[in-house]
Design an enzyme around this catalytic site. Sequence first.
Site, PDB file in Angstrom:
ATOM      1  CD  GLU A 183      -3.118  -1.051   2.128  1.00 28.91           C
ATOM      2  OE1 GLU A 183      -3.214  -0.025   2.825  1.00 28.91           O
ATOM      3  OE2 GLU A 183      -3.933  -1.991   2.179  1.00 28.91           O
ATOM      4  CD  GLU A 194      -4.051  -5.848   4.012  1.00 28.40           C
ATOM      5  OE1 GLU A 194      -4.971  -5.120   4.484  1.00 28.40           O
ATOM      6  OE2 GLU A 194      -2.862  -5.544   4.054  1.00 28.40           O
TER       7      GLU A 194
END
Length: 572
Positions: free
Chosen positions: A124, A235
């Site tokens: 991220e 995720e």
Amino acid sequence: MRSSILSLVGGASTVLAAARGFNYGSQGNTLETFEAQFRTAQGLETTSGWNSARLYTMIQEGTANTVISAIPAAIATNTTLLLGLWASSDQAVFNNELTALRNAINQYGSAFSDLVVGISVGSEDLYRISPTGIAANSGYGQSPDVLVNYIGQVRSAISGTVLSSKPVGHVDTWNVYTNTSNAAVIAASDFLGLDEYPYYENTNENSVSNAATLFFNAYNAVEGSAQGKPIWITESGWPTTGPTENLAVPSTENAETYWKAVACELINRNIPTWWYILQDQATPSFGVVASGEQPKYDLSCPSVATSSSAAPTSSVASATMPTSAAASTTLNISNAVPSAGYVSSSGATSQAAASSTVTVFSTTLITVTNCGSTVSECTTTGMSTAISAKPSVTSAAASTVVPSGTPAASGCPADINGAYQYPHLIVPVDSSNPSKAYGTQYNGTISPKVSTIFNFDIPASYAGKTCSTVFLFPQLNQLETSSYSFNDQGGFTIAVLNGVADESTTYSNAPAVAKQIGSVDQLKRGSSHTLSMDACPAGTRVSFEVTSTGGLDLEFFQDYNPSPLGLYVRAC
Ligand SMILES: *[C@@H]1O[C@H](CO)[C@@H](O)[C@H](O)[C@H]1NC(C)=O
Ligand SMILES: *[C@@H]1O[C@H](CO)[C@@H](O)[C@H](O)[C@H]1NC(C)=O
Ligand SMILES: *[C@@H]1O[C@H](CO)[C@@H](O)[C@H](O)[C@H]1NC(C)=O
Ligand SMILES: *[C@@H]1O[C@H](CO)[C@@H](O)[C@H](O)[C@H]1NC(C)=O
């Protein structure tokens, strides 16, 4: 005889089950706690096969560059690994990640490498430096050029070692993959890890009943930018407790609903998946087990006949696709801390039903030209067959897609996983040949000189429903029986006409535009668009004209099978 049985078995075994596991942070974990959690994951009641671990760092917490204990724990428990190197740091700190990676190779050799399914450089990092990430105060990120450099350093570090053949990639959120500023990271990666939480998409309709739609919208949007790289889900999840995010309500029941709609669908499509998270003590809490080590909810998945034999790409094609509204909405994800989201079991059912009934849909070729002059002649032939072939899909989609009380500005989903119509007449009108009647075509043509008129017959049974025109534009490599040619420029507008076109319609005598109802400014390969929203004109025939803007030059073979392509009317 014996050899043919063996070869059958061999053929079947080439469809390997994709890696399936959970995320494991480094904080607070030791060899013992990693091992205990890996065993818990492998022994979960009501499910099985959760024997993979995704890590964020190679470094054991509290040390400079000691190998993370998750690696010996994985070896002890036969747990496969998606390794991670933390990359939101400068070169000096990243060197510690590289050192730990080299040490792991030297210390554990093939016992280690046999378990590694991939290596992610960063997590991220691009999200955190994106406008959304900055607004959410998400912390340090990393620029695309440095990530590309770090990926190269990891490739050098594993070159000539037991890890040399392992895929090296990156993990991020969908909206950074679709941003062309980050294309170099995609190009440098062997796989794209996708973190996606409808729970946090608090500017969207993110109720649990719409969450799978948001999830697969994001997945499909990434696929459109993936340069052909495989997408792994690194995720996702839905919290059992914590704050409500817009329409997303944490609860055990909703977490189970999301699991069945998203986790089960990912398993069904054989997409590598690392769920967030096995166990936590956070708020919101995404853990699927509490301290007692048994799942908080039922993790079983409905059995799907087509399951492991379904090719990922064809089932991807049957997933809901991004609407232009969804594609332009930014995520609000607070860092790598999970929150999540989504779909109802009826959503999963409709996915399964859609992919298992693909064969009942003929191409539009068969019915484009065989409708009579009235709507009812059309609705009693091919069209109604297509719809009645999957009644459960129709009703499930209709009842889950537009919950009452939500603003309906977005219209119906940009897919054909519910009640829909394909065109029964496709006629080009050509400004450079204004009096030529081309008659009905299989192809739609939209260019600076040629617009195309599409007739739709809206069944009387759509009375009281909402109708949207949707334009579905998969990647070329998702198409098997259809194709298109496109100059990657411009967009189009769509108008409803004040009369009905027929085979004698020309540019000169075409009905006038009654109303512009929608547009796409920049058409992208691998996108889907809900163009309009209105009460269904039930029992009528409607002509829509699609006109090029900004130099768009597109010719497409309007088809359903597989990966729907072209203009449809969706009812919801
Ligand atoms: C480890 O797990 C794999 C499946 O992931 C299995 O094929 C293999 O036999 C297992 N090895 C051991 C030593 O248990
Ligand atoms: C795309 O990424 C660049 C660089 O991070 C950023 O400046 C830009 O705002 C992003 N665009 C969108 C639509 O998020
Ligand atoms: C993201 O969500 C948080 C928590 O709901 C909220 O406080 C914040 O304003 C949101 N940020 C954006 C950019 O929407
Ligand atoms: C329809 O369009 C496709 C894609 O451009 C093209 O390959 C095909 O030849 C066209 N068919 C006709 C009949 O023009």
